[in-house]
Write an enzyme that holds these catalytic residues in place. Structure first.
Site, short mmCIF file in Angstrom:
data_model
loop_
_atom_site.label_atom_id
_atom_site.label_comp_id
_atom_site.label_asym_id
_atom_site.label_seq_id
_atom_site.Cartn_x
_atom_site.Cartn_y
_atom_site.Cartn_z
N THR A 228 45.38 79.29 16.47
CA THR A 228 46.83 79.18 16.57
C THR A 228 47.29 79.46 17.99
O THR A 228 46.61 80.15 18.75
CB THR A 228 47.56 80.20 15.67
N ASP A 229 48.45 78.93 18.33
CA ASP A 229 49.18 79.51 19.44
C ASP A 229 49.61 80.90 18.98
O ASP A 229 49.64 81.19 17.78
CB ASP A 229 50.39 78.65 19.82
N TRP A 230 49.95 81.76 19.92
CA TRP A 230 50.17 83.16 19.59
C TRP A 230 51.37 83.35 18.66
O TRP A 230 52.51 83.07 19.04
CB TRP A 230 50.33 83.96 20.89
#
Length: 814
Positions: A228-230
């Site tokens: 994931t992106d953060w």
């Protein structure tokens, strides 16, 4: 043991634990299985390794590293070898800092020049973006370091990026927005992909099986891990099913427990979990196999690489003749007496803001570089570097006086840090008034004015006709100012071409009236018509076309021929001879465009751009030198995505293969007959339902009738309720709830915490404020590291919805 064998020995709890981060930058390890914790860090044009306080927007300090040429400039080089060399250097620095994966490159398409993060992206064209990205990946991974190609997918704006719903018709999604990812996956096999925050067709990327598995793994053959992106995770169990392997950063065990629970209650098949865990374990094993203990790198060598790349990427937009000598103003002689104007000469704009912001080892000062070159100059700053500073008449007056009587006045100008950044989009394409007013005044005082532009995306140039030369550096990295001096004084020749169209007005941009969208909407109504595709199809004259860039020398292109491929007529090779007819060594970029030639209006059921880039080659030549260049066109160049058949298809007929030095400077055109598969017949009456796409407006942006866009999109658009008063939930953003009583107080507390980290006058403050208000509650909880529990989040939602007694009771309940 291999990854599969290791996973076979893990307990359910151990498997779940490997599916999320240990902290902000580290993956979990399992010492009892000889799996170390590994570190990832931001990129893509250098390392943002944080060892203390951590964040994902560039607020806290990171270790010194080389700030290489960012994507906006490296794409302008049209030189994959540049990207490969920079990638290898980034990989060397990763080895020295014990980094397993660098987060980049970012290959999102530049759908609109107002996107605040375009400086970190490559191009409006999917072929160019994919080819440059692939080379960068190959470079990084040649050093035994993994990459995380991002932000996958259809993330083309900053406003609402964590919650927006990108509604893209299937053909545009495949041909434009997924194509650069596809090219890079097939050419370079990146270790990981990073999914974006946004929804795609109503489903978050982090739980979208079509986006995470069906397309990359089943169609493209992607073998790596998807993270994931953060803070992008929505529903963790759904993410596992969809093929989302790794959640970052740590959720404090919150989502690990949900994975265990889902397996135990039968809603998650353990086989799906095992597949994800195997990919995480494989990434750790790859690190163990490739880690080089005690690795180091040469800082000065990397700095000089950055300098060379900045020269190769510089785009000469204008270079007029000086009277009465009848030669162009640039390059200048070192014996020239010049005025150096603009604070960017001392403190250049060389990178963008946000998660890609590097703490450089050093940054070149143009004044020092000029002194080293023996150039006589007078310096005047011309404008203030304070955020949003207005014109300063005293500084402008001093600059004008410095310019008078000089052989040339060189102005360093562009966009200051606060004008473009991760976290927010630009409102317009204007440069600061302080810069524009300065340039106009100096140009009036000295006819031989040069403007050195430093910006990450297109800007309007109202003074362009008043200056002799314009040298666009984009954002050139830490050595940009030494590169500028090299270019101004003939040590180097600008080698760049525009990787995006520079439009004359916002009204000429196709999606101007609905970008970035209202509320949660991100409707891609323009379909395939972006950038030069739109400009060509709608017959708009840009300020500067895609692929454009001048040189200090001249070139002749001759002996253009085309030869059918040995195995397929759909893979022809175009050849040409290029000769440097000038007196200075330089480079030219041959650009090959393919277009379908319809004999009559309505002959095809497909709307198309007149031509699309399908190949390019950069050639370096000494004065008088000639080289024969051959460019083979892949058979994919003749394919379109058929939404009815849900596959790539080929429409038969006559195609043009054009050779040019920009999208508007075509020097030769050949025709070729291509056999089709007839699948266009499956589209039925779609062309009758989408007539606006065949008859583009003569002026203004593109606003197809709603019924026609919906017919093209052909998917349901879900109702959005999470931004409505009284219906707030985990998908609501802090911006949604900021006007509620509890929301105001909640945000007030968060602003206080942010204020303890950043200076309010700093550009980071604007980034932090924008990203805070854009953050959905789910991301806030995910990124809290367990400090905000699900029960507390439920209480907050109750309070945001105005149920105060019930909400506070939930907070107080143990």
């Amino acid at each position: 043991m291999n990854a599969k064998e290791i996973v076979g020995q893990l307990s359910l709890e151990e498997k779940a634990s490997l599916c999320s981060g240990l902290d902000f930058w580290h993956l979990k390890g399992l010492a009892n299985h000889d799996l170390p914790s590994i570190m990832v860090t931001d990129g893509p044009h250098g390392l943002r390794k944080q060892e203390g306080a951590s964040d994902h927007v560039g607020l806290n300090m990171s270790k010194p590293a080389t700030c290489f040429t960012p994507a906006c400039a490296i794409a302008a080089s049209f030189n994959p070898e540049n990207a490969r060399q920079i990638g290898a250097a980034v990989g060397e620095e990763c080895q020295a800092e014990d980094i397993a994966v660098v987060l980049g490159p970012a290959v999102n398409i530049k759908r609109n020049p107002l996107c605040g993060r375009n400086f970190e992206y490559l191009s409006e064209d999917p072929y160019l973006a994919g080819d440059i990205a692939a080379a960068h990946i190959q470079g990084v991974q040649s050093q035994g370091i993994g990459v995380s190609m991002k932000h996958y997918a259809a993330n083309n704006q900053e406003q609402g990026r964590m919650v927006s719903n990108s509604c893209v018709d299937e053909r545009a999604l495949r041909e434009i927005y997924l194509k650069p990812f596809e090219i890079a996956v097939k050419k370079a096999n990146p270790a990981t992909l990073m999914c974006s925050y946004n929804q795609i067709d109503g489903t978050y990327a982090a739980e979208n099986k079509k986006i995470l598995t069906d397309i990359p793994r089943d169609e493209w053959g992607f073998k790596g891990l998807i993270m994931t992106d953060w803070g992008a995770i929505a529903d963790r169990a759904k993410g596992i099913v969809a093929g989302l392997d790794l959640e970052m950063p740590s959720s404090g065990g919150r989502n690990d427990a949900k994975i265990v629970e889902a397996v135990q209650n039968g809603t998650l098949d353990v086989a799906a979990l095992d597949a994800c865990v195997e990919r995480v374990v494989q990434l750790i094993l790859d690190y163990k196999a490739n880690h080089k203990a005690g690795a180091s790198y040469d800082k000065e060598e990397h700095h000089q690489l950055c300098r060379k790349a900045a020269c190769d990427a510089a785009v000469l937009l204008k270079n007029a003749v000086v009277e009465p000598v009848e030669t162009t103003l640039l390059p200048l002689k070192t014996s020239s007496k010049v005025a150096i104007i603009g604070a960017f000469a001392e403190k250049p704009r060389f990178q963008g803001g946000g998660s890609s912001k590097i703490n450089p080892h050093k940054v070149d000062n143009a004044l020092n570089c000029l002194k080293a070159a023996g150039v006589q100059f007078e310096y005047a700053p011309g404008y203030s570097l304070k955020p949003m500073a207005p014109p300063d008449d005293a500084l402008i007056k001093a600059a004008v006086e410095a310019a008078k009587g000089k052989d040339a006045a060189i102005i360093f100008a562009g966009l200051p840090d606060e004008y473009e950044s991760e976290g927010y989009d630009r409102k317009n394409l204007a440069m600061p008034e302080a810069h524009n007013k300065l340039i106009a005044a100096v140009a009036e005082a000295n006819p031989n004015t040069v403007v050195v532009l430093m910006c990450g995306a297109p800007v309007f140039l109202p003074w362009a006709s008043k200056v002799k030369s314009i040298l666009l550096m984009y954002l050139g990295g830490q050595a940009v100012n030494s590169a500028v001096v090299d270019l101004l004084f003939a040590k180097a020749n600008p080698g760049g071409k525009l990787p995006e169209t520079w439009f004359k007005s916002l009204a000429d941009i196709p999606n101007a009236n609905y970008y970035p969208g209202a509320g949660r909407e991100a409707f891609y109504k323009e379909s395939i018509y972006i950038g030069y595709r739109w400009a060509d199809a709608a017959k708009r004259e840009p300020a500067y076309p895609f692929g454009f860039g001048l040189s200090y020398t001249t070139f002749a292109i001759s002996d253009v021929s085309i030869k059918a491929g040995a195995k397929s007529a759909r893979a022809p090779t175009l050849s040409a001879t290029v000769t440097n007819t000038g007196k200075i060594a330089g480079s030219e970029v041959l650009q090959v465009y393919v277009g379908k030639k319809d004999e009559a209006a309505g002959a095809s059921p497909l709307f198309r751009a007149p031509k699309e880039l399908k190949g390019f080659a950069k050639v370096y030549l000494e004065p008088g030198e000639s080289k024969k260049v051959a460019i083979t066109i892949d058979e994919d160049a003749f394919k379109y995505f058929n939404s009815a058949a849900n596959c790539w298809a080929t429409e038969g007929g006559k195609y043009s293969i054009s050779l040019g030095t920009s999208s508007r400077d075509i020097v030769a055109e050949k025709s070729i007959d291509i056999e089709g598969d007839g699948k266009e017949a499956l589209l039925g009456s779609l062309s009758d339902k989408t007539k606006a796409y065949f008859n583009l407006p003569a002026s203004g942006s593109f606003n197809p009738p709603e019924a026609e866009w919906l017919a093209l999109y052909n998917k349901p658009i879900p109702e959005v309720t999470s931004n409505k008063k009284g219906r707030y939930d985990m998908l609501s953003t802090l911006g949604d709830v900021q006007n509620t009583w509890f929301g105001k107080n909640f945000i007030k507390g968060m602003r206080k915490n942010v204020g303890n980290v950043v200076d309010e006058s700093d550009e980071a403050s604007s980034i932090a404020e924008a990203m805070m208000l854009e953050m959905p509650l789910r991301a806030l909880v995910n990124m809290s590291g367990g400090s905000i529990t699900d029960k507390q989040a439920d209480a907050f939602i109750t309070l945001f919805n105005g149920h105060y007694i019930k909400g506070f009771a939930k907070l107080l309940k143990k």
